[in-house]
Design a protein around this motif. Structure first.
Motif, PDB file in Angstrom:
ATOM      1  N   VAL A 170      15.162 -19.859  48.536  1.00  0.00           N
ATOM      2  CA  VAL A 170      14.903 -18.889  49.590  1.00  0.00           C
ATOM      3  C   VAL A 170      15.454 -17.547  49.137  1.00  0.00           C
ATOM      4  O   VAL A 170      16.404 -17.495  48.357  1.00  0.00           O
ATOM      5  N   CYS A 171      14.840 -16.465  49.598  1.00  0.00           N
ATOM      6  CA  CYS A 171      15.421 -15.129  49.398  1.00  0.00           C
ATOM      7  C   CYS A 171      15.862 -14.582  50.753  1.00  0.00           C
ATOM      8  O   CYS A 171      15.286 -14.928  51.778  1.00  0.00           O
ATOM      9  N   THR A 172      16.875 -13.752  50.714  1.00  0.00           N
ATOM     10  CA  THR A 172      17.352 -13.185  51.976  1.00  0.00           C
ATOM     11  C   THR A 172      17.638 -11.697  51.812  1.00  0.00           C
ATOM     12  O   THR A 172      17.880 -11.204  50.705  1.00  0.00           O
ATOM     13  N   VAL A 173      17.605 -11.038  52.969  1.00  0.00           N
ATOM     14  CA  VAL A 173      18.144  -9.678  53.016  1.00  0.00           C
ATOM     15  C   VAL A 173      19.063  -9.629  54.227  1.00  0.00           C
ATOM     16  O   VAL A 173      18.894 -10.407  55.179  1.00  0.00           O
ATOM     17  N   HIS A 174      20.055  -8.784  54.155  1.00  0.00           N
ATOM     18  CA  HIS A 174      20.903  -8.582  55.334  1.00  0.00           C
ATOM     19  C   HIS A 174      21.323  -7.115  55.343  1.00  0.00           C
ATOM     20  O   HIS A 174      21.975  -6.656  54.412  1.00  0.00           O
ATOM     21  N   GLY A 175      20.911  -6.411  56.360  1.00  0.00           N
ATOM     22  CA  GLY A 175      21.299  -5.016  56.483  1.00  0.00           C
ATOM     23  C   GLY A 175      22.702  -4.938  57.071  1.00  0.00           C
ATOM     24  O   GLY A 175      22.963  -5.505  58.124  1.00  0.00           O
ATOM     25  N   GLY A 176      23.591  -4.245  56.387  1.00  0.00           N
ATOM     26  CA  GLY A 176      24.971  -4.160  56.873  1.00  0.00           C
ATOM     27  C   GLY A 176      25.178  -2.986  57.811  1.00  0.00           C
ATOM     28  O   GLY A 176      24.375  -2.048  57.851  1.00  0.00           O
ATOM     29  N   THR A 177      26.237  -3.043  58.552  1.00  0.00           N
ATOM     30  CA  THR A 177      26.655  -2.046  59.553  1.00  0.00           C
ATOM     31  C   THR A 177      25.627  -1.910  60.677  1.00  0.00           C
ATOM     32  O   THR A 177      24.541  -2.482  60.602  1.00  0.00           O
ATOM     33  N   VAL A 178      26.001  -1.177  61.709  1.00  0.00           N
ATOM     34  CA  VAL A 178      25.039  -0.817  62.737  1.00  0.00           C
ATOM     35  C   VAL A 178      24.726   0.657  62.506  1.00  0.00           C
ATOM     36  O   VAL A 178      25.564   1.528  62.760  1.00  0.00           O
ATOM     37  N   ALA A 179      23.531   0.910  62.003  1.00  0.00           N
ATOM     38  CA  ALA A 179      23.185   2.268  61.585  1.00  0.00           C
ATOM     39  C   ALA A 179      23.275   3.245  62.749  1.00  0.00           C
ATOM     40  O   ALA A 179      22.933   2.918  63.880  1.00  0.00           O
ATOM     41  N   LEU A 180      23.759   4.406  62.455  1.00  0.00           N
ATOM     42  CA  LEU A 180      23.877   5.541  63.369  1.00  0.00           C
ATOM     43  C   LEU A 180      25.000   5.384  64.401  1.00  0.00           C
ATOM     44  O   LEU A 180      25.341   6.320  65.097  1.00  0.00           O
ATOM     45  N   LEU A 181      25.576   4.197  64.527  1.00  0.00           N
ATOM     46  CA  LEU A 181      26.609   3.978  65.544  1.00  0.00           C
ATOM     47  C   LEU A 181      27.990   3.697  64.956  1.00  0.00           C
ATOM     48  O   LEU A 181      28.986   4.222  65.432  1.00  0.00           O
ATOM     49  N   ASP A 182      28.049   2.857  63.925  1.00  0.00           N
ATOM     50  CA  ASP A 182      29.358   2.461  63.404  1.00  0.00           C
ATOM     51  C   ASP A 182      30.037   3.624  62.669  1.00  0.00           C
ATOM     52  O   ASP A 182      29.377   4.402  61.987  1.00  0.00           O
ATOM     53  N   ALA A 183      31.344   3.687  62.833  1.00  0.00           N
ATOM     54  CA  ALA A 183      32.089   4.751  62.170  1.00  0.00           C
ATOM     55  C   ALA A 183      33.428   4.232  61.664  1.00  0.00           C
ATOM     56  O   ALA A 183      33.945   3.226  62.148  1.00  0.00           O
ATOM     57  N   SER A 184      33.951   4.926  60.692  1.00  0.00           N
ATOM     58  CA  SER A 184      35.246   4.564  60.129  1.00  0.00           C
ATOM     59  C   SER A 184      36.017   5.824  59.772  1.00  0.00           C
ATOM     60  O   SER A 184      35.437   6.809  59.321  1.00  0.00           O
ATOM     61  N   SER A 185      37.312   5.773  59.985  1.00  0.00           N
ATOM     62  CA  SER A 185      38.175   6.889  59.582  1.00  0.00           C
ATOM     63  C   SER A 185      39.330   6.356  58.750  1.00  0.00           C
ATOM     64  O   SER A 185      39.754   5.222  58.938  1.00  0.00           O
ATOM     65  N   VAL A 186      39.790   7.213  57.887  1.00  0.00           N
ATOM     66  CA  VAL A 186      40.865   6.828  56.982  1.00  0.00           C
ATOM     67  C   VAL A 186      41.829   8.004  56.863  1.00  0.00           C
ATOM     68  O   VAL A 186      41.397   9.151  56.795  1.00  0.00           O
ATOM     69  N   THR A 187      43.104   7.690  56.853  1.00  0.00           N
ATOM     70  CA  THR A 187      44.116   8.719  56.632  1.00  0.00           C
ATOM     71  C   THR A 187      44.893   8.381  55.362  1.00  0.00           C
ATOM     72  O   THR A 187      45.192   7.213  55.131  1.00  0.00           O
ATOM     73  N   ALA A 188      45.161   9.417  54.579  1.00  0.00           N
ATOM     74  CA  ALA A 188      46.020   9.200  53.422  1.00  0.00           C
ATOM     75  C   ALA A 188      47.029  10.328  53.359  1.00  0.00           C
ATOM     76  O   ALA A 188      46.735  11.462  53.757  1.00  0.00           O
ATOM     77  N   LYS A 189      48.217  10.028  52.902  1.00  0.00           N
ATOM     78  CA  LYS A 189      49.223  11.081  52.692  1.00  0.00           C
ATOM     79  C   LYS A 189      49.996  10.804  51.424  1.00  0.00           C
ATOM     80  O   LYS A 189      50.167   9.658  51.021  1.00  0.00           O
ATOM     81  N   MET A 190      50.453  11.900  50.831  1.00  0.00           N
ATOM     82  CA  MET A 190      51.091  11.796  49.519  1.00  0.00           C
ATOM     83  C   MET A 190      52.610  11.720  49.666  1.00  0.00           C
ATOM     84  O   MET A 190      53.201  12.404  50.506  1.00  0.00           O
ATOM     85  N   ASN A 191      53.224  10.885  48.849  1.00  0.00           N
ATOM     86  CA  ASN A 191      54.676  10.749  48.845  1.00  0.00           C
ATOM     87  C   ASN A 191      55.290  11.450  47.627  1.00  0.00           C
ATOM     88  O   ASN A 191      54.569  11.780  46.687  1.00  0.00           O
ATOM     89  N   GLU A 192      56.613  11.606  47.652  1.00  0.00           N
ATOM     90  CA  GLU A 192      57.289  12.362  46.594  1.00  0.00           C
ATOM     91  C   GLU A 192      56.999  11.826  45.190  1.00  0.00           C
ATOM     92  O   GLU A 192      56.923  12.559  44.220  1.00  0.00           O
ATOM     93  N   ASP A 193      56.891  10.514  45.089  1.00  0.00           N
ATOM     94  CA  ASP A 193      56.685   9.929  43.761  1.00  0.00           C
ATOM     95  C   ASP A 193      55.221   9.968  43.336  1.00  0.00           C
ATOM     96  O   ASP A 193      54.848   9.377  42.329  1.00  0.00           O
ATOM     97  N   GLY A 194      54.422  10.656  44.118  1.00  0.00           N
ATOM     98  CA  GLY A 194      53.013  10.761  43.760  1.00  0.00           C
ATOM     99  C   GLY A 194      52.186   9.577  44.220  1.00  0.00           C
ATOM    100  O   GLY A 194      51.013   9.476  43.907  1.00  0.00           O
ATOM    101  N   SER A 195      52.805   8.682  44.976  1.00  0.00           N
ATOM    102  CA  SER A 195      52.043   7.569  45.548  1.00  0.00           C
ATOM    103  C   SER A 195      51.443   8.017  46.879  1.00  0.00           C
ATOM    104  O   SER A 195      51.697   9.129  47.347  1.00  0.00           O
ATOM    105  N   PHE A 196      50.665   7.121  47.461  1.00  0.00           N
ATOM    106  CA  PHE A 196      50.000   7.467  48.723  1.00  0.00           C
ATOM    107  C   PHE A 196      50.133   6.345  49.737  1.00  0.00           C
ATOM    108  O   PHE A 196      50.072   5.163  49.388  1.00  0.00           O
TER     109      PHE A 196
END
Lengths: 291, 158, 779
Positions: free
Chosen positions: C468-494
């Motif tokens: 069998v072959c399959t397809v699966h469309g991921g996410t819910v288009a136009l509605l799903d959202a994601s946010s990410v925060t990053a910050k830098m530390n003294e040693d250059g890590s995050f």
């Protein structure tokens, strides 16, 4: 969730039996606990007293005396599985025990529990009956012996009356015996839909002297030993045709419970027959050294 | 209530228990060892597996009183932060851990196997972990991890 | 395709070491002072009105601190479905109602000093039920005169969507493209089947768990095994009538979800008990509760009619679906929508008709489950494709290749329907399906095995192969959202702060890899902190296979922002314009001067020395389309003609998930999906008696353990999706979609009988074999 109970750990059989006598129906024997505690959690039963038999040394043994083997009731399935003696001389028991449950269950559960819970799908009883097992049972008034075959009264019902199963004695299969245990289940870990244990013993002329055909797994309220089918085989040279007939006759004795969870009754009858046939064929091949 | 004493991960422990207290709850709630998990309570999933005198058993179906005087090993007693057990390391390396909920019980079962049988066949491995359900991995990488651990413990690879 | 440093490498899962040691990482692994234990009273009836509840004895029991029931909680119609807002699922449930709608519905809850006291208290609650007639057959649920399950006046759809609870009818979808009737007329062969899948439970090993408490400020903190922490916060706030600011949701490690924890089933009650008692409350479901009172897969009845020409062109697809959502409708419309929107774009056929209805019954509450409608639709279409190929005498491989969508092509379904309403215009940006088919077939030895089994001798064991072959469309288009925060530390890590919720699949690792790749830093320099709604920014959570794709895009965008800020500081430090600078190995290098700055120098300067600023960024992405993941799946089965037992001998799954950010983890998703799928196809099954589940435990509901699995091979076929993070596409669900039809097709190949109803249990297979025998005997 478990509800309150009192717990005893008698050090010997006498003490255990007197506790069972004293508390009667309100007491239960606990060995491995793998069935009992599940039933208690599900509130199928709520004993007020549990009598553990795991600290009674004489209930843990595997001893051969002549052509008989005694297994103490509190011997764990793992101990039976690992016994070289059983594997070599009582291969049918080994075959039944190694597919039973999981490693964890076999480390906890005991042969006594597998018998005394009287669950029709238990794997050991058919194998033991095929080896003419007798039970040694102790009560306050002494000891009695009972063929395992006659021990079960129904689902979760046995002939024990405030008594303790002490040991199981089986006959070593004579020379020129072939045995087989086959189990059909939904997954490798499942309880049997149907299980079958058989033994055929041939004489030097290849005539079957003794046959045992035992079926378990919810084909009835208790396991079934089909004497009618055994008679078809005994005294004859065993071949596929006779085996098919024996299987057919065995299945006529099934009284399937309505067990809608694992499989419907018509299915159990059908595959019970197939399994008997396959087990007998396997036993025949084994006695002929073909397997 | 009665006092029982057992050895847990090499340390003698005394606890007060009621007859109905299960070893699982004593380990988690009294001893605070949270690596042993509840998954089903009926001995079917193996998440609560611990070693009792070296053998894997189901702590959800073991009365704590019955463990009096015995030797218990939980996942916390298998390796240390600095020195993971080779089975733990192999589970990490082979990608055998997804959600990780079945992992402690699975590792305990694997350890019991390899302690007795350092060179198991694939079938023996599968049978040894039959009592440990995993819904994430499909077992493929768990089996591979146990093979890897066995090899490393035999000194055949690093 | 690009060369990567960390992406595409099977780095070790960052939490694996802790999990291997059994560290206390899960919801129920912490203990709070004064913690109370909650238990819930469940309905023993499939359909009943509660005339009265008397909780006085329970309340009087020493150690009991609160008893909740319909009389003393706010009546807030809502949906438990963890979805975007406003939800496309009907607001048809309240925390406690004076009506119960399935065996296992909530009746009351208790919080007490111990679980034992709580359990005792439940038994002291007296409920006076007026038992109502129940309806279990989804095909009869819409009939005039059927018992009305939701007769309460306040149930409603909040979106302008079809909703007719008076007829137990909670969703309706119609899609038509081209001219399906003409397509059928033009066909040389027409095939028709009714395909039915069955109920199943996710069986995540960790039960649904929640611990809630009040922080010193009096805010409600909910520690929960949830896949959707932000949605959980919103729904808890809604049910408890609190503003969101008063609620904080923390997601620790989760012991598997598969969709079952995309629902708010423990949190609202637990939190309400905390509000009432002002004490920490713990609510952990037992396994039977997980089986019965969380969520299950939607069973569907799918009537399908398709046509094809002799040359192998599919000319029409008509699908009529009835989906059973059980007593409530979380995901009732979107699962149905996905059966069309995310399944049918696979086919190049222009003439498609889809009519779907979701109905209420007095059975288990269905919800999100890995596959989410696509699994059901693929079951039906996978069988139809095999049957059509057979009817015109074409190897299924050729037939699938001819009729499946290719890169650059579009499907009218894309714009006709998303999960909800109109979809996004899109084309297929990447598609390695033909390679998946070829490489899968080769690894499986498809042609050889087909040939061998065509000529196998008669015997009790027969073998066969299916694909069998399959397809699966991921996410819910136009509605799903994601946010990410990053910050830098003294040693250059995050610090990487994400709410993309790792439920075991490993997104904390995968997103760290993406971040490290984007900034050219080692993985050890990414300190990921997963989901705490007070700390980590908004994300949809873990569902729709969307985390790697969507949160991955947000991670890259955040990294780009960070990069700009780093260049700004570096250009001041180096006295060079930012255009001269590039990132290299945790530092900044001038391509002109060759001067180099370490990240730690840049971090220290920015925090302590001049123009002080925290190098930090938050960036968001929303899903613009449904990225398309393809698989080709092959199964070899053995059928015991005398017992009806089906055993899968080997299974090959070739997957195009774009760039596999972490191949080992991607394989893990595929392997877990396949085994869950085979177990579902062969042994998993709920047994009902008058709506009551008879087997809510692992003893009677069998899932596979290690000895049961076949030889399984996963092939990750590389492609690069230009819309995805470093070319990646979803991987969480797609492999599970194809298992039912692949096995059904293999059984057909083995014994010539087509099974269109799952599961393929031994009794069902044996019955069909015997029926055929008796039919053949009677001319």
């Amino acid at each position: 969730m478990l509800w309150d109970f009192e717990y005893f750990e008698p050090a010997n059989i006498t003490e255990a039996v007197s506790l069972l006598q004293k508390y009667g129906d309100e007491a239960r024997v606990i060995a491995g606990g793998t069935d009992l505690l599940v039933d208690m959690k599900n509130e199928k039963i709520q004993p007020k007293f549990l009598v553990s038999i795991m600290k009674i040394p004489e209930l843990k043994c595997i001893v051969e005396d002549g052509a008989e083997l005694s297994i103490g009731a509190a011997t764990t399935l793992a101990e039976i599985e690992e016994s070289r003696l059983i594997k070599e001389r009582y291969g049918l028991i080994h075959e039944a025990v190694k597919e039973l449950g999981t490693v964890q269950v076999r480390n906890m559960a005991t042969i006594g529990g597998n018998i005394c819970n009287a669950i029709p799908s238990a794997d050991l009883p058919p194998a033991l009956v095929a080896l003419d097992a007798r039970l040694k049972i102790v009560g306050v008034n002494g000891e009695r012996t009972l063929p395992l075959e006659e021990f079960f009264l129904g689902v979760r019902k046995t002939k024990l009356k405030n008594e303790l199963l002490k040991e199981i004695v089986v006959r070593r299969p004579p020379e020129r015996s072939g045995t087989a245990f086959i189990k059909l289940a939904r997954t490798s870990e499942d309880l049997a839909i149907v299980n079958v244990a058989v033994r055929i013993t041939l004489n030097k002329d290849n005539i079957c002297e003794e046959a045992r055909i035992v079926v378990g797994g919810g084909i009835g309220p208790t396991l079934l030993r089909s004497r009618e089918a055994e008679k078809i085989i005994e005294g004859r040279r065993v071949d596929e045709e006779i085996i098919n007939r024996a299987a057919e006759v065995t299945s006529q004795g099934f009284q399937c419970r309505r067990d809608s969870i694992r499989a419907p009754p018509e299915y159990k009858i059908e595959v019970g027959k197939v399994l008997v046939k396959r087990a007998l064929m396997k036993a025949l091949r084994r006695v002929n050294g073909e397997e | 209530m009665r006092e029982i004493e057992f050895t847990v991960n090499g340390r003698k422990r005394k606890v007060l228990v009621r007859p109905k207290d299960l070893l699982l709850n004593v380990i988690r709630d009294e001893l605070g060892l949270k690596g042993t998990k509840y998954g089903c309570g009926t001995g079917e999933c193996g998440a609560c597996t611990v070693l009792l005198d070296g053998r894997p058993v189901l702590s959800c179906l073991t009365l704590a009183v019955a463990a009096d005087g015995r030797n218990i090993t939980t996942i916390e007693g298998i390796g240390t932060d600095e020195n993971l057990h080779p089975i733990q390391q192999a589970f990490i390396d082979a990608g055998a851990i997804q959600c990780g909920y079945c992992t402690p019980g699975m590792i305990i079962s694997a350890k019991a196997l390899l302690d007795r049988n350092p060179n198991p066949t694939e079938e023996e491995i599968r049978r040894a972990i039959k009592g440990n359900l995993c819904r994430c991995t499909g077992y493929v990488k768990i089996i591979a991890a146990i093979q890897l651990a066995a090899k490393r413990m035999r000194g055949e690879t690093t | 395709m690009r060369e990567f440093k960390i992406v595409g490498k099977s780095v070790k899962k960052i939490d694996a070491g802790l999990l291997a040691q059994g560290k206390p990482l899960f919801t129920d692994d912490v203990k709070f002072e004064d913690m109370l234990h909650a238990r819930i009273l469940w309905s023993p009836h499939a359909h009943a009105r509660i005339r009265n509840i008397d909780t006085s004895e329970a309340e009087a029991l020493p150690g009991v601190h609160a008893v909740l029931c319909y009389k003393n909680v706010p009546r807030v119609p809502h949906t438990s479905a963890g979805q975007g807002w406003p939800e496309p699922s009907p607001y048809d449930m309240v925390m406690f109602d004076n009506k119960v709608r399935y065996v296992g519905d909530r009746v009351a809850a208790v919080a007490a000093e111990t679980e034992e006291i709580a359990e005792k208290a439940l038994r002291l609650i007296k409920v006076d039920y007026e038992i109502l007639p129940a309806i279990f057959d989804p095909e009869k649920a819409m009939e005039e005169g059927a018992p009305v399950i939701h007769d309460e006046p306040d149930c409603r759809q909040v979106l302008p969507l079809f909703y007719d609870p008076k007829h137990n009818h909670c969703a309706h979808i119609e899609v038509k493209t081209g001219d399906p009737d003409r397509g059928l007329q033009e066909a040389d062969i027409v095939v028709e089947h009714t395909v039915k899948n069955h109920y199943a439970q996710h069986c995540a090993l960790e039960p649904h768990s929640c611990i809630s408490y009040l922080d010193p400020m009096g805010r409600l903190v909910v520690r929960s095994s949830t896949q959707v922490p932000y949605y959980a916060r919103r729904i808890i706030a809604q049910c408890l009538q609190l503003p969101e600011r008063m609620v904080r949701v923390i997601k620790p490690r989760i012991g598997g979800g598969f969709g079952s924890k995309q629902e708010i089933v423990v949190e609202d009650v637990c939190a309400m008990l905390t509000l009432r008692t002002r004490r920490p409350v713990r609510l952990v479901f037992t396994r039977p509760e997980v089986f019965v009172s969380t969520r299950t897969r939607h069973p569907m009845v799918m009537r399908v009619k398709t046509g094809a020409k002799k040359d192998g062109t599919v000319t029409a697809i008509k699908m009529r679906v009835i989906s059973n959502t059980g007593a409530y409708g979380p995901h009732c419309m979107t699962v149905l929508g996905s059966t069309c929107a995310k399944t049918l774009p696979l086919y190049r056929c222009p003439n498609i008709e889809f009519i779907g209805d979701t109905v209420y019954t007095n059975l288990l509450n269905a919800g999100a489950y890995r596959g989410y409608g696509v699994l059901q639709g693929t079951f039906a279409m996978g069988i139809m494709m095999d049957e059509m190929a057979h009817a015109i005498g074409m190897d299924p491989i050729e037939f699938w290749k001819k009729n499946t969508i290719r890169v650059g092509e579009t499907s009218p379904i894309f714009s006709a329907l998303s999960e909800i309403g109109k979809g996004a215009e899109q084309k297929v940006d990447s598609c390695a399906l033909p390679e998946c088919i070829d490489r899968g077939a080769e690894a499986f030895r498809w042609r050889e095995k087909r040939e061998r089994y065509r000529n196998q001798p008669d015997g009790p064991i027969r073998r066969g192969v299916g694909m069998v072959c399959t397809v699966h469309g991921g996410t819910v288009a136009l509605l799903d959202a994601s946010s990410v925060t990053a910050k830098m530390n003294e040693d250059g890590s995050f610090n990487l702060l994400i709410s993309a919720s790792d439920v075991g699949g490993g997104c904390d690792t995968v997103l760290s890899q993406i971040f490290a790749e984007a900034l050219d830093i080692p993985l050890d320099d990414v300190v990921v902190y997963p989901t705490d709604t007070d700390v980590t920014p908004y994300d949809k959570g873990a569902y729709a296979s969307g985390t790697t794709y969507l949160s991955g895009l947000a991670v890259i965008k955040t990294a780009e922002e960070i990069k700009k800020q780093i260049f700004k500081v570096a250009s001041e430090m180096l006295n060079e314009p930012p255009e001269n600078l590039k990132l290299e190995n945790k530092g900044v290098v001038s391509v002109k001067s060759g001067n180099r700055l370490e990240f730690s120098q840049i971090a220290r300067r920015s925090l302590y020395s001049k123009n002080q600023t925290q190098i930090a960024a938050t960036a968001s992405e929303y899903s613009r389309l449904h990225p398309q993941t393809f698989t080709a799946q092959f199964a070899e089965v053995e059928v015991d003609m005398e017992t009806g037992q089906v055993k899968v001998i080997s299974y090959v799954c070739a997957v195009d998930c774009g760039t596999a950010i972490n191949p080992t983890l991607a394989e893990g998703q595929v392997e877990g999906s396949i085994i869950n799928g085979i177990s579902y196809a062969l042994t998993e099954k709920f047994v009902f008696e008058n709506g009551r589940v008879l087997n809510p435990n692992f003893r009677d509901y069998k899932i596979f353990s290690a000895p049961d699995i076949p030889e399984i091979k996963t092939i990750l076929v590389p492609s690069y999706d230009p819309t995805g993070p470093f070319g990646a596409k979803p991987i969480g669900e797609p492999a599970m979609d194809g298992v039912l039809p692949t096995i059904s097709n293999a059984i057909y190949n083995a014994i010539g009988i087509r099974f269109t109803e799952s599961p393929f249990t031994p009794e069902k297979v044996l019955r069909a074999i015997k029926l055929r025998k008796s039919n053949r005997a009677q001319p």
